[in-house]
Design an enzyme around this catalytic site. Structure first.
Site, PDB file in Angstrom:
ATOM      1  N   SER A  70       0.839  -1.197   0.000  1.00 23.80           N
ATOM      2  CA  SER A  70       0.000   0.000   0.000  1.00 23.80           C
ATOM      3  C   SER A  70       0.879   1.255   0.000  1.00 23.80           C
ATOM      4  CB  SER A  70      -0.960  -0.065   1.188  1.00 23.80           C
ATOM      5  OG  SER A  70      -2.020   0.827   1.024  1.00 23.80           O
ATOM      6  N   ASP A 133      -9.889  -5.081  -4.628  1.00 28.43           N
ATOM      7  CA  ASP A 133      -9.289  -4.230  -3.599  1.00 28.43           C
ATOM      8  C   ASP A 133     -10.318  -3.141  -3.251  1.00 28.43           C
ATOM      9  OD1 ASP A 133      -7.776  -2.186  -2.222  1.00 28.43           O
ATOM     10  OD2 ASP A 133      -5.954  -3.101  -3.042  1.00 28.43           O
ATOM     11  N   HIS A 160      -7.156  -6.132  -0.466  1.00 31.54           N
ATOM     12  CA  HIS A 160      -5.976  -5.277  -0.286  1.00 31.54           C
ATOM     13  C   HIS A 160      -4.825  -6.080   0.340  1.00 31.54           C
ATOM     14  CE1 HIS A 160      -4.067  -1.413  -0.514  1.00 31.54           C
ATOM     15  NE2 HIS A 160      -3.857  -1.349   0.780  1.00 31.54           N
TER      16      HIS A 160
END
Length: 183
Positions: A70, A133, A160
């Site tokens: 991320s 996601d 995610h």
């Protein structure tokens, strides 16, 4: 010696969350040094804190592989714009602030990306993305794949990659790193 540095996401994520420990075990069994440490400013993951930490404290160099999840993937790309790496693994990556205030505050999205430098300053890049996601629309990693011309793994059902559920293992990631290291 090759070393792998884990770079977590923002929102208080750490390198002991989800799949990071199992990846560390996989890589250490193969004799690869793994650095999984706490990062400063874990809530916002601001570039002004993370770049000096990666460069001055963790000593990123041309023998380093960054594994970023991320916001950690965003930090890895920004670092590769200016500093040589062996390679990077980007998990749940994106290239815009996604309209999120916390992303705007991070400092990573206030200038254009230097895609050619990111490619030139490392031997390889691996990108993992998922169509489901909840925070990253799939067009974001597909754009990164186009710009970076990198190894790309797209899933339909990985969310995610642990940011939205508990994901204790990620063997595909270990396998991908080991394949590149053993070349």
């Amino acid at each position: 010696m090759t070393k792998v540095i884990f770079v977590p996401g923002n929102g208080g994520s750490t390198t002991s969350d989800n799949w990071f420990p199992s990846i560390a075990s996989d890589l250490e069994r193969e004799g690869i040094e793994v650095i999984a440490t706490a990062f400063p400013d874990p809530e916002l993951a601001r570039e002004s804190f993370w770049m000096p930490f990666l460069i001055d404290t963790l000593k990123v160099d041309e023998k380093t592989i960054l594994v970023g999840h991320s916001s950690g993937a965003i930090a890895a790309m920004r670092l590769a714009e200016q500093h040589p790496l062996l390679g990077s693994v980007l998990v749940g990556a994106y290239h815009t602030d996604l309209g999120m205030e916390t992303e705007k505050l991070s400092g990573y999205f206030n200038r254009p990306w230097q895609w050619d430098n990111i490619k030139k300053n490392q031997q390889w890049t691996i990108l993992f993305a998922s169509q489901d996601d909840p925070w990253i629309p799939i067009d974001q990693p597909r754009y990164l794949h186009e710009k970076l011309n990198c190894e790309y793994h797209e899933y339909k059902d990985q969310g995610h990659f642990g940011g939205d559920y508990f994901k204790p293992t990620f063997p595909e990631l270990s396998t991908a790193i080991l394949r590149h290291v053993k070349r």
